[in-house]
Design a protein around this motif. Structure first.
Motif, short mmCIF file in Angstrom:
data_model
loop_
_atom_site.label_atom_id
_atom_site.label_comp_id
_atom_site.label_asym_id
_atom_site.label_seq_id
_atom_site.Cartn_x
_atom_site.Cartn_y
_atom_site.Cartn_z
N SER A 137 0.82 -1.21 0.00
CA SER A 137 0.00 0.00 0.00
C SER A 137 0.85 1.26 0.00
O SER A 137 0.45 2.29 -0.56
N CYS A 138 2.02 1.21 0.62
CA CYS A 138 2.94 2.35 0.54
C CYS A 138 3.35 2.58 -0.91
O CYS A 138 3.39 3.72 -1.39
N ARG A 139 3.65 1.50 -1.62
CA ARG A 139 4.04 1.63 -3.04
C ARG A 139 2.90 2.18 -3.87
O ARG A 139 3.10 3.02 -4.75
N VAL A 140 1.67 1.70 -3.62
CA VAL A 140 0.51 2.20 -4.36
C VAL A 140 0.34 3.70 -4.10
O VAL A 140 0.13 4.48 -5.04
N ALA A 141 0.45 4.11 -2.84
CA ALA A 141 0.31 5.53 -2.51
C ALA A 141 1.34 6.36 -3.28
O ALA A 141 1.00 7.40 -3.87
N GLN A 142 2.58 5.91 -3.30
CA GLN A 142 3.63 6.65 -4.00
C GLN A 142 3.35 6.71 -5.50
O GLN A 142 3.50 7.78 -6.11
N LYS A 143 2.93 5.59 -6.09
CA LYS A 143 2.64 5.56 -7.53
C LYS A 143 1.51 6.52 -7.90
O LYS A 143 1.46 7.02 -9.02
N CYS A 144 0.59 6.74 -6.97
CA CYS A 144 -0.56 7.61 -7.23
C CYS A 144 -0.33 9.06 -6.81
O CYS A 144 -1.26 9.86 -6.81
N GLY A 145 0.90 9.40 -6.44
CA GLY A 145 1.21 10.78 -6.11
C GLY A 145 0.86 11.21 -4.70
O GLY A 145 0.79 12.40 -4.42
N PHE A 146 0.65 10.26 -3.80
CA PHE A 146 0.39 10.59 -2.40
C PHE A 146 1.74 10.70 -1.67
O PHE A 146 2.59 9.82 -1.81
N ALA A 147 1.90 11.76 -0.92
CA ALA A 147 3.11 11.95 -0.13
C ALA A 147 2.88 11.44 1.29
O ALA A 147 1.81 11.63 1.85
N TRP A 148 3.91 10.80 1.84
CA TRP A 148 3.81 10.36 3.23
C TRP A 148 3.73 11.60 4.10
O TRP A 148 4.48 12.56 3.92
N GLU A 149 2.78 11.60 5.04
CA GLU A 149 2.63 12.76 5.92
C GLU A 149 2.98 12.45 7.36
O GLU A 149 3.63 13.23 8.01
N GLN A 150 2.52 11.30 7.87
CA GLN A 150 2.83 10.97 9.26
C GLN A 150 2.53 9.52 9.57
O GLN A 150 1.79 8.87 8.85
N THR A 151 3.11 9.06 10.67
CA THR A 151 2.81 7.75 11.22
C THR A 151 1.71 7.93 12.26
O THR A 151 1.80 8.82 13.11
N LEU A 152 0.69 7.11 12.16
CA LEU A 152 -0.46 7.19 13.06
C LEU A 152 -0.34 6.15 14.16
O LEU A 152 0.15 5.04 13.93
N THR A 153 -0.84 6.48 15.34
CA THR A 153 -0.84 5.51 16.44
C THR A 153 -1.90 4.45 16.18
O THR A 153 -2.88 4.70 15.46
N PRO A 154 -1.73 3.26 16.75
CA PRO A 154 -2.74 2.22 16.55
C PRO A 154 -4.12 2.69 17.02
O PRO A 154 -4.24 3.45 17.97
N ALA A 155 -5.15 2.21 16.32
CA ALA A 155 -6.54 2.53 16.66
C ALA A 155 -7.39 1.29 16.48
O ALA A 155 -8.17 1.18 15.54
N PRO A 156 -7.19 0.29 17.38
CA PRO A 156 -7.97 -0.95 17.25
C PRO A 156 -9.46 -0.69 17.36
O PRO A 156 -9.87 0.27 18.02
N PRO A 157 -10.32 -1.47 16.75
CA PRO A 157 -9.97 -2.66 15.97
C PRO A 157 -9.63 -2.37 14.51
O PRO A 157 -9.05 -3.21 13.84
N ARG A 158 -9.99 -1.19 14.01
CA ARG A 158 -9.77 -0.92 12.58
C ARG A 158 -8.28 -0.94 12.22
O ARG A 158 -7.90 -1.49 11.20
N PHE A 159 -7.45 -0.31 13.04
CA PHE A 159 -6.01 -0.30 12.81
C PHE A 159 -5.30 -0.81 14.05
O PHE A 159 -4.94 -0.03 14.93
N PRO A 160 -5.06 -2.12 14.13
CA PRO A 160 -4.43 -2.68 15.32
C PRO A 160 -2.95 -2.31 15.44
O PRO A 160 -2.38 -2.38 16.52
N LEU A 161 -2.33 -1.91 14.33
CA LEU A 161 -0.92 -1.51 14.33
C LEU A 161 -0.82 -0.03 13.98
O LEU A 161 -1.79 0.60 13.59
#
Length: 170
Positions: A137-161
């Motif tokens: 998904s990082c590669r897809v984001a880069q290919k589509c012109g999305f710039a990395w903005e920040q690392t998010l803290t875990p938010a279970p259950p949707r984002f356990p990591l």
């Protein structure tokens, strides 16, 4: 989108009840289950999932498209989570296990973003969020012109990591 030597033709369309059997099969993939909230194990689950997609369209708040070729469903792309008076939204996607590695995700997201830009004139910022361990998904984001903005803290259950927030501005 037209087919090329290395990529099959694809198009986006709203989901249909006739897609439920394919959706169930696609959702059996453990990797898909790991990275999405799509849990469709039965026809009843599929009907509920389709109703959620239809409700999102009707409310003008979630626009989910089946990514298809001439014969079958290849994946899903969605425009959702509108904020800031419609200036910000989130994109999401998933691709069937058997269709991965063909560049479908970036191509489908490009079509979705073109549609979003044409349809929602106030839209200025798109977000793409994924778990940090989802390198594809990082590669897809880069290919589509999305710039990395920040690392998010875990938010279970949707984002356990932890997650990555990628942003694309117009």
């Amino acid at each position: 989108m037209e087919a090329t030597e290395s990529a099959p033709a694809l198009r986006l369309r709203p989901w249909r009840a006739a897609d439920i059997d394919q959706l169930i099969e696609i959702c059996r993939d453990p990797d898909l289950r790991r990275y999405t909230s799509a849990s469709v194990d039965s026809t009843a689950d599929g009907v509920r999932w389709m109703e959620t997609q239809d409700s999102g369209w009707a409310a003008g708040q979630r626009f989910s498209f089946a990514v298809v070729d001439d014969e079958r469903v290849l994946g899903n792309v969605v425009l959702k989570e509108f904020a800031d008076g419609g200036a910000t939204a989130e994109v999401g996607y998933w691709i069937a296990a058997w269709a991965r590695g063909q560049g479908l995700a970036p191509r489908a997201l490009d079509v979705l973003m073109q549609w979003a830009g044409d349809t929602f004139v106030a839209l200025e910022r798109l977000a793409l969020i994924h778990q940090v361990d989802n390198v594809a998904s990082c590669r897809v984001a880069q290919k589509c012109g999305f710039a990395w903005e920040q690392t998010l803290t875990p938010a279970p259950p949707r984002f356990p990591l932890e997650g990555h927030l990628h942003v694309r501005r117009w």
